[in-house]
Design a protein around this motif. Structure first.
Motif: not given
Length: 507
Positions: A343, A347, A384, A389-393
């Motif tokens: 990741q 990223d 996640k 969680e938000d804004n996941l990859p």
């Protein structure tokens, strides 16, 4: 041509072979001169080849791979549920749903097969083939705990590797290359940390070449009074890799945990070679890596293997420089290199390649690498998501993992102008995968089938630069049984020299 497989063929009496036999005689490798295709093995090989159209890959000879599911890995070419690939000599000349040709064309029937680029392994220690599975339960270094008594650094690098003769280097390199060809890996970067003398280096190169696939020779360290690393890089480059129009090329090893790495980097860049190195936090190299980053030493010519435990600053410097990252996901997980930074690569905008690393601990087949990468990254993201969680990859797809193991590998090794995709003008490194086999049929999604279902036994046919190296499930011109005997003899010698008892049920 495998020198150990048919020493009697006229093509085997090359200057390179004579040089190797002289070297082998000096070190006791008399078995290297024995013809290894004989009797039933030779008849079986000839029977298989009789079914193969003649002249495939020869200059000017046209070959049509007809009626397969074509996954090109080139967005400009796209995918074809049923398509043809036309070759001329070693190059791809056309890809289309249907190609009309005259009678003087060799035809490979690809019905029921996936036609795609060969896999590319950007980091494989081929000299360790005789030690396969020995360190399955081991970790990277000795951390003082009972489970690390048998560890890679002390047991493999500091013991076994010290005892390699030139004939051990050759058979290990050759067998590894043939084994990966059988699995559809048409290109490798061989990280051969076995350069105890110039003769050891030459033996590694010969083994790499004689496997008949595309190889990138990684010139890394050696030990002992006759070791010439890194200075011998100039001779090796001039003698073995002066031409760019050949299957083999060269990378300079530049391990920063070794004293004097600066000279290796200088020589590598002077010779215009990519510079590859293991980057592993558990080896205590983070401070040195940080300093190189601050000093602006990273470049697009760097190949960073593993990249575990490094600072955000160093990651950013690597991304800014356009450096390449090679991940060995199964090994990194099991040998305590650190969590595979899949990741982190994504990223940072880096597209990694995949590599097998060491067969003393894990298989070198490409399907294991792709499945491990896909499932681990998705596990991280799925956790996640389940935690709210938000804004996941984004989740990695099967096609992403195939791209890592083909086109991104070619880019990392500076070979994407030649291979990595099925693109007209590129060289024909092509594999045919059996999609009608019992573990795959019925075919519903090509990338998914390749990554989530397929195994080594699905690799039907393999071409390298247009030449057939595996045909309908069988390696061409290779007597595996006899080569296995040579590898077992090497293994027996190495265990005895290392003072380690062979025990089939105890690590």
């Amino acid at each position: 041509m495998c020198r150990l497989c048919d020493a009697n063929k006229a093509s085997g009496h090359s200057e390179g072979r004579r040089d190797f036999l002289k070297m082998a005689a000096a070190t006791g490798a008399v078995a290297a001169s024995m013809p290894l295709l004989a009797g039933g093995a030779q008849a079986a090989a000839h029977s298989t080849q009789a079914q193969m159209p003649p002249g495939i890959g020869n200059e000017g000879r046209r070959t049509l791979i007809k009626g397969g599911a074509v996954m090109s890995m080139d967005p400009s070419v796209g995918d074809l549920p049923v398509g043809d690939v036309l070759l001329e000599g070693k190059r791809i000349v056309q890809i289309a749903p249907s190609i009309s040709v005259g009678e003087d064309v060799a035809v490979i029937d690809a019905k029921g097969k996936v036609v795609m680029p060969g896999f590319i392994d950007t980091h494989h220690h081929q000299f360790e083939t005789a030690l396969r599975s020995f360190l399955a339960d081991g970790i990277l270094i000795n951390d003082g705990q009972p489970h690390s008594e048998r560890n890679y650094y002390e047991t493999i690098l500091q013991n076994f590797s010290m005892h390699y003769r030139t004939e051990d280097v050759y058979i290990n390199e050759l067998f590894a290359g043939l084994s990966q060809l059988d699995a559809g890996v048409t290109t490798v970067m061989d990280v051969s940390q076995i350069h105890h003398s110039p003769e050891h280096s030459d033996a590694a190169i010969l083994g790499l070449k004689d496997a008949g696939r595309r190889g990138v020779f990684g010139y890394f360290e050696g030990w002992g009074d006759r070791a010439q690393y890194p200075q011998d890089a100039t001779r090796i480059r001039q003698q073995h890799f002066a031409s760019d129009d050949q299957l083999t090329s060269m990378v300079m090893g530049g391990e920063i945990y070794l004293p004097g790495y600066e000279e290796a980097w200088r020589i590598g860049r002077e010779l215009n070679l990519p510079i590859a190195l293991h980057v592993v936090g558990t080896f205590g190299m983070a401070d040195t890596f940080d300093q190189l980053a601050r000093d602006g030493q990273f470049g697009a010519d760097n190949i960073f293997i593993h990249m575990t435990g490094m600072s955000d600053m160093a990651w950013q410097a690597a991304a800014d420089a356009g450096s390449h990252v090679s991940l060995s996901v199964p090994i990194e997980m099991t040998m305590r290199h650190g969590m595979p930074p899949i990741q982190k690569c994504l990223d940072m905008g880096l597209q990694p390649s995949l590599s097998s690393d060491v067969e003393c601990t894990m298989t070198a087949d490409p399907f294991t690498q792709m499945r491990s990468t896909m499932t681990l990254q998705r596990a991280f993201v799925n956790e996640k998501a389940l935690a709210g969680e938000d804004n996941l990859p984004g989740l990695l797809t099967a096609r992403d993992c195939i791209r890592f193991h083909t086109l991104e590998g070619a880019r990392g090794l500076k070979l994407d102008h030649k291979v990595g995709s099925l693109t007209p003008g590129k060289e024909a490194d092509i594999i045919l995968l059996d999609a009608e086999a019992i573990n795959v049929a019925p075919l519903n999604h090509v990338p998914g089938a390749v990554v989530t279902l397929m195994e080594r036994n699905n690799v039907d046919t393999v071409l390298v630069a247009g030449k057939v190296r595996k045909w309908q499930g069988q390696l061409v011109n290779v007597d595996v049984e006899h080569l296995r005997g040579q590898l077992e003899a090497s293994r027996d010698y190495l265990f005895e020299a290392a003072g380690i008892e062979q025990d089939l049920f105890r690590a």
